[in-house]
Design a protein around this motif. Structure first.
Motif, mmCIF file in Angstrom:
data_model
loop_
_atom_site.group_PDB
_atom_site.id
_atom_site.type_symbol
_atom_site.label_atom_id
_atom_site.label_comp_id
_atom_site.label_asym_id
_atom_site.label_seq_id
_atom_site.Cartn_x
_atom_site.Cartn_y
_atom_site.Cartn_z
ATOM 1 N N SER A 419 0.906 -1.058 -0.041
ATOM 2 C CA SER A 419 0.053 -0.010 -0.136
ATOM 3 C C SER A 419 0.838 1.284 -0.089
ATOM 4 O O SER A 419 1.548 1.427 0.967
ATOM 5 C CB SER A 419 -0.863 -0.142 1.309
ATOM 6 O OG SER A 419 -1.748 1.336 1.417
ATOM 7 N N GLY A 420 0.907 2.022 -1.070
ATOM 8 C CA GLY A 420 1.623 2.899 -1.201
ATOM 9 C C GLY A 420 1.381 4.331 -0.074
ATOM 10 O O GLY A 420 2.376 4.871 0.388
ATOM 11 N N ALA A 421 -0.037 4.570 -0.078
ATOM 12 C CA ALA A 421 -0.541 5.398 0.686
ATOM 13 C C ALA A 421 -0.137 5.177 2.245
ATOM 14 O O ALA A 421 0.230 6.034 3.096
ATOM 15 C CB ALA A 421 -2.110 5.639 0.774
ATOM 16 N N VAL A 422 -0.307 3.788 2.563
ATOM 17 C CA VAL A 422 0.344 3.567 4.053
ATOM 18 C C VAL A 422 1.367 3.731 4.213
ATOM 19 O O VAL A 422 2.001 4.279 5.381
ATOM 20 C CB VAL A 422 -0.538 2.124 4.397
ATOM 21 C CG1 VAL A 422 0.130 1.676 5.913
ATOM 22 C CG2 VAL A 422 -2.108 1.998 4.418
ATOM 23 N N ALA A 423 2.233 3.100 3.307
ATOM 24 C CA ALA A 423 3.770 3.295 3.572
ATOM 25 C C ALA A 423 4.173 4.658 3.539
ATOM 26 O O ALA A 423 5.024 5.106 4.498
ATOM 27 C CB ALA A 423 4.229 2.654 2.460
ATOM 28 N N GLY A 424 3.819 5.725 2.692
ATOM 29 C CA GLY A 424 4.103 6.881 2.679
ATOM 30 C C GLY A 424 3.817 7.320 4.036
ATOM 31 O O GLY A 424 4.633 8.426 4.665
ATOM 32 N N SER A 425 2.715 7.152 4.589
ATOM 33 C CA SER A 425 2.079 7.897 5.871
ATOM 34 C C SER A 425 3.279 7.368 7.177
ATOM 35 O O SER A 425 3.610 8.008 7.905
ATOM 36 C CB SER A 425 0.909 7.613 6.418
ATOM 37 O OG SER A 425 -0.082 7.851 5.487
ATOM 38 N N LEU A 426 3.554 6.001 7.062
ATOM 39 C CA LEU A 426 4.527 5.403 8.105
ATOM 40 C C LEU A 426 5.773 5.898 7.935
ATOM 41 O O LEU A 426 6.458 6.444 8.756
ATOM 42 C CB LEU A 426 4.209 4.181 8.016
ATOM 43 C CG LEU A 426 3.121 3.191 8.255
ATOM 44 C CD1 LEU A 426 3.290 1.670 8.165
ATOM 45 C CD2 LEU A 426 2.546 3.824 9.724
ATOM 46 N N VAL A 427 6.441 6.234 6.534
ATOM 47 C CA VAL A 427 7.736 6.392 6.302
ATOM 48 C C VAL A 427 7.868 7.967 6.814
ATOM 49 O O VAL A 427 8.856 8.434 7.246
ATOM 50 C CB VAL A 427 7.978 6.385 4.922
ATOM 51 C CG1 VAL A 427 9.193 7.096 4.499
ATOM 52 C CG2 VAL A 427 8.139 4.915 4.536
ATOM 53 N N SER A 428 6.725 8.860 6.577
ATOM 54 C CA SER A 428 6.988 10.092 6.752
ATOM 55 C C SER A 428 7.000 10.385 8.344
ATOM 56 O O SER A 428 7.755 11.321 8.791
ATOM 57 C CB SER A 428 5.606 11.040 6.277
ATOM 58 O OG SER A 428 4.373 10.476 6.766
ATOM 59 N N HIS A 429 6.132 9.509 9.182
ATOM 60 C CA HIS A 429 6.247 9.529 10.624
ATOM 61 C C HIS A 429 7.570 9.275 10.959
ATOM 62 O O HIS A 429 8.034 10.104 12.022
ATOM 63 C CB HIS A 429 5.301 8.674 11.036
ATOM 64 C CG HIS A 429 5.041 8.675 12.558
ATOM 65 N ND1 HIS A 429 4.461 9.808 13.326
ATOM 66 C CD2 HIS A 429 5.440 7.758 13.312
ATOM 67 C CE1 HIS A 429 4.369 9.435 14.494
ATOM 68 N NE2 HIS A 429 4.926 8.486 14.751
ATOM 69 N N GLU A 430 8.141 8.245 10.459
ATOM 70 C CA GLU A 430 9.595 7.615 10.710
ATOM 71 C C GLU A 430 10.783 8.800 10.457
ATOM 72 O O GLU A 430 11.540 9.169 11.399
ATOM 73 C CB GLU A 430 9.685 6.452 10.462
ATOM 74 C CG GLU A 430 11.066 5.914 10.787
ATOM 75 C CD GLU A 430 10.720 4.910 11.949
ATOM 76 O OE1 GLU A 430 11.727 4.134 12.544
ATOM 77 O OE2 GLU A 430 9.579 5.076 12.595
ATOM 78 N N LEU A 431 10.493 9.391 9.309
ATOM 79 C CA LEU A 431 11.680 10.483 9.096
ATOM 80 C C LEU A 431 11.228 11.688 9.713
ATOM 81 O O LEU A 431 12.448 12.255 10.473
ATOM 82 C CB LEU A 431 11.446 11.031 7.518
ATOM 83 C CG LEU A 431 11.712 9.880 6.494
ATOM 84 C CD1 LEU A 431 11.448 10.381 5.103
ATOM 85 C CD2 LEU A 431 13.127 9.287 6.451
ATOM 86 N N THR A 432 9.979 12.089 10.097
ATOM 87 C CA THR A 432 9.862 13.202 11.129
ATOM 88 C C THR A 432 10.691 12.922 12.463
ATOM 89 O O THR A 432 11.045 13.971 13.228
ATOM 90 C CB THR A 432 8.300 13.421 11.138
ATOM 91 O OG1 THR A 432 7.804 13.937 9.776
ATOM 92 C CG2 THR A 432 8.163 14.846 12.117
ATOM 93 N N GLN A 433 10.472 11.767 12.904
ATOM 94 C CA GLN A 433 10.930 11.465 14.411
ATOM 95 C C GLN A 433 12.528 11.323 14.368
ATOM 96 O O GLN A 433 13.318 11.384 15.074
ATOM 97 C CB GLN A 433 10.387 10.257 14.843
ATOM 98 C CG GLN A 433 9.108 10.410 15.120
ATOM 99 C CD GLN A 433 8.493 9.137 15.898
ATOM 100 O OE1 GLN A 433 8.982 8.248 15.819
ATOM 101 N NE2 GLN A 433 7.366 9.167 16.510
ATOM 102 N N GLY A 434 13.265 11.257 13.008
ATOM 103 C CA GLY A 434 14.590 11.273 12.993
ATOM 104 C C GLY A 434 15.327 10.142 12.811
ATOM 105 O O GLY A 434 16.434 9.810 13.091
ATOM 106 N N TYR A 435 14.479 8.985 12.540
ATOM 107 C CA TYR A 435 15.174 7.611 12.696
ATOM 108 C C TYR A 435 15.626 7.030 10.833
ATOM 109 O O TYR A 435 16.427 6.366 11.090
ATOM 110 C CB TYR A 435 14.165 6.504 13.167
ATOM 111 C CG TYR A 435 14.105 6.752 14.626
ATOM 112 C CD1 TYR A 435 15.099 6.534 15.429
ATOM 113 C CD2 TYR A 435 12.873 7.503 15.123
ATOM 114 C CE1 TYR A 435 14.987 6.624 16.810
ATOM 115 C CE2 TYR A 435 12.742 7.723 16.508
ATOM 116 C CZ TYR A 435 13.968 7.272 17.490
ATOM 117 O OH TYR A 435 13.624 7.439 18.730
#
Length: 712
Positions: A419-435
């Motif tokens: 799922s591109g939409a779900v993955a994009g959301s999860l990835v953006s969250h991870e990037l925002t947190q700095g991981y």
């Protein structure tokens, strides 16, 4: 069929299959037919004689001696006891005649014209088990076992594993049951000798592989006698409804994904001057995130696109690029793939939707796409994908807004998503947190490349420490298992969030991406057998993968809890215990040193509350964590922070990070305050390689997974 008789049994398999094939597809078969079909294979059935009259029943009972069991057998009734078709314990001739007459009368009342009466000897007391299989469309036969009789239906205490299995696998299955203590000798009882039963499980596993015409098999009960021997008391079967379901197709060579994941040159076909269109977004994403290779826009009007000279067609390029990013409508994308194949472009991404997920016309178009690349050296990601991103390669071949304004920070976490939409959301969250995310691919409709291809490839890269998979379904179960095994053998943890585990979920999956989701039990069994970790919350997927890939393995299961709140500490200790972990006991030397380091009113025990005074006194938290880390009885330190904000948050984060390091136990942190109040402190911890959780329960689960993970 025993281990000794299995080779002989294989010689009769073909004859058994021929007998099954003349029966009606999808038929449910009762004990009489099931025994007739399977007895030649040497299964340890209790002896049985069929009787056409009361006199024959009396004679059969006399031949067995002692009490017997009489059953009325019909393929129309699988659960005989529920229908009143079993009589236990007749011993005298008169009792046998009466039992026979009763069964005949009951059969007539039920309209069972095919019913026959079987006579069996009563078998001595023992432990009843259930053993069987269900054939999954994706993975093939799933072997099930547990306590037998009505117990299996009442408590649902069943172990599952996908064939083929060994006797050692069967022993592990039994050990996973909630009732395992009963088999091991509970409260002074003699342990059950399960050696022969485990061999029987392995034989049934082999039989399931050899008889694809049988969709389901129930041996219930299988009685384990005091001497360890096994007797099958009843059998039921269901035949497959058509072509037998299997576990995947022919093995094909692993595709070369380097041009897709690590290209030296990229062409964007359909590059647009409009930054809102996919062709404009992909080109600007590649440039904006610093792709250092050659980059060629293709636009029929030529000219310039985003400051780069544009070619009118693929043929006008000076070189054959490694990767083609095809940002065109669906039908035009098929033609573009043909052009890529003709020019020898080794990899292509097809972003367009409107293929198999869009109905019959889309499925026909997707078949054209598949044929366009078939037999060529061109590998195709998609269609219906948001693309491929690699922080290691500084490549963002995507139109997703998830990476807009984000820095592609390398990490050992790889994401493979359906799922591109779900993955994009999860990835953006991870990037925002700095991981950070090392590599990220959304597989789309998997017309050519599938989850297994990506998993096997990325697990083999030195840059991959863990793989997170958002999984809807796979078509080839055997290849998926093989990819999981490849990752396990490479020491790369795989974490999976599986959708489509209910009937409603499976329907949604089919309409979303055309993938067929297999049964929950089969997927769960495969993931467990191949060492993958399954999470039940989407937001835990990347969090868990990062922890398993980035945090050193602890030496044991003893957890220290250090907190700025006594209430949070005791709650976290409860959660630690609920995960089956041990709340560590500090040694006397540690306790004495802590008493000197903390305020006088602090209680130097685990869980350890440093108190508000200690938390806000510079250096106290660091000294406390150092003392705890140096205690030989501590394997993991879990820190729970409460309302520490602003510059105090930065100081506390630095003290936590400085107290850790090589040779000391891993540290996990929960910070309960709103993120924006302690943003700098949380990001500092991320930069120093320490995971911050929003909830102690998530931290406790992560600690348990770390403890259970194999060494790296």
């Amino acid at each position: 069929m025993t281990q000794a008789s299995a080779p002989t049994a294989h010689g009769t398999i073909a004859r058994v299959r021929r007998r099954i094939q003349v029966l009606r597809a999808g038929a449910a078969l009762g004990e009489a037919t099931g025994r007739t079909l399977l007895e030649p294979l040497g299964l340890p059935f209790v002896p049985m004689t069929t009787a056409g009259s009361a006199q024959e029943a009396v004679a059969a009972a006399a031949g067995f001696g002692g009490p017997v069991v009489l059953k009325a057998l019909s393929d129309a009734v699988i659960h005989k006891s529920d229908a009143g078709l079993v009589r236990l314990g007749p011993a005298t001739a008169e009792q046998v005649r009466d039992a026979y007459a009763q069964l005949r009368a009951t059969s007539e009342n039920l309209g069972l014209e095919d019913a026959v009466v079987g006579v069996q000897p009563m078998i001595g007391a023992g432990v009843d088990m259930f053993l069987g299989w269900v054939r999954d469309a994706t993975f093939g036969p799933v072997i099930l076992t547990g306590m037998g009789g009505v117990t299996v239906e009442l408590f649902r205490d069943v172990a599952r594993a996908v064939a083929p299995l060994t006797a050692a696998d069967a022993a592990r299955m039994l050990g996973s049951l909630a009732c395992a203590p009963l088999l091991a000798g509970y409260r002074g009882q003699e342990p059950v000798n399960t050696t022969a039963f485990c061999r029987l499980v392995a034989d049934i596993s082999a039989l399931a592989m050899a008889l694809p015409e049988v969709a389901e098999l129930d041996l219930n009960p299988v009685r384990i006698l005091p001497d360890g021997t096994c007797r099958v008391l009843d059998v039921g079967m269901v035949l497959t409804g058509g072509a037998p379901a299997g576990a995947g197709g022919a093995v094909r060579p692993a595709p070369d994904l380097r041009p897709l994941a690590r290209p030296d040159s990229i062409v964007v076909i359909g590059a647009s001057r409009d930054p809102a269109k996919p062709g404009g977004r992909v080109l600007r994403s590649l440039r904006g995130h610093g792709f250092t290779g050659a980059l060629y826009p293709v636009n029929p009007s030529g000219g310039e696109v985003d400051g780069l000279p544009a070619a009118a067609s693929l043929d006008d390029l000076p070189v054959v690029p490694d990767l083609a990013c095809i940002a065109l409508p669906a039908a035009a994308s098929v033609d573009a793939v043909r052009e890529c194949v003709r020019r020898g472009v080794p990899a292509a991404i097809v972003y367009a939707s409107g293929f198999g997920e869009a109905g019959a016309d889309g499925s026909a178009l997707e078949e054209r796409l598949r044929r366009a690349a078939e037999g060529s050296r061109t590998v195709v990601c998609g269609p219906n994908t948001i693309g491929v991103v690699s922080a290691h390669h500084r490549m963002a071949a995507t139109f997703s807004q998830a990476v807009d304004g984000q820095v592609l920070r390398p990490s050992g976490t790889c994401v493979i998503a359906q799922s591109g939409a779900v993955a994009g959301s999860l990835v953006s969250h991870e990037l925002t947190q700095g991981y950070g995310i090392g590599d990220w691919v959304t597989v789309g409709n998997q017309t050519q490349l599938d989850v297994a291809d990506y998993l096997a490839y990325f697990a083999g890269l030195d840059t991959t420490d863990a793989v997170a998979v958002f999984l809807e379904g796979v078509v080839d179960g055997a290849r998926f298992r093989g990819a999981l095994r490849t990752a396990r053998e490479a020491g790369v943890p795989v974490v999976v969030f599986k959708t489509g585990v209910t009937a409603a979920g499976r329907q949604a999956v089919a309409s979303h991406s055309g993938a067929l989701a297999g049964s929950e039990s089969a997927y769960r069994a495969v993931l467990e057998q191949e060492g993958a970790v399954q999470v039940s919350e989407m937001t835990e997927l990347l969090e868990t993968a990062w922890v398993l890939g980035s945090v050193p393995r602890p030496a044991g299961r003893r957890i220290a809890v250090v907190t700025t709140s006594g209430g949070a500490g005791s709650a976290t200790a409860d959660l630690i215990s609920q995960q089956g972990l041990d709340v560590a006991r500090f040694g006397d030397a540690t306790t004495e040193a802590l008493a000197r380091a903390l305020p006088a009113f602090a209680h130097a025990a685990n869980p350890l509350d440093v108190t508000a005074e200690g938390a806000f006194a510079a250096g106290t938290l660091r000294r406390t964590l150092e003392l705890v880390a140096d205690d030989p009885g501590v394997d993991v330190t879990c820190v729970v922070l409460t309302s520490i904000v602003g510059q105090d948050a930065v100081r506390v984060a630095r003290e936590i990070a400085d107290a850790g390091g090589p040779g000391r136990p891993p540290v996990l942190v929960t910070w309960l305050v709103a993120r924006d109040l302690a943003e700098e402190g949380m990001r500092l911890l991320a930069e120093r390689g320490i995971r911050v959780f929003a909830e102690p329960a998530r931290m406790a689960r992560a600690a348990a997974r770390l403890v259970a993970a194999p060494p790296r």
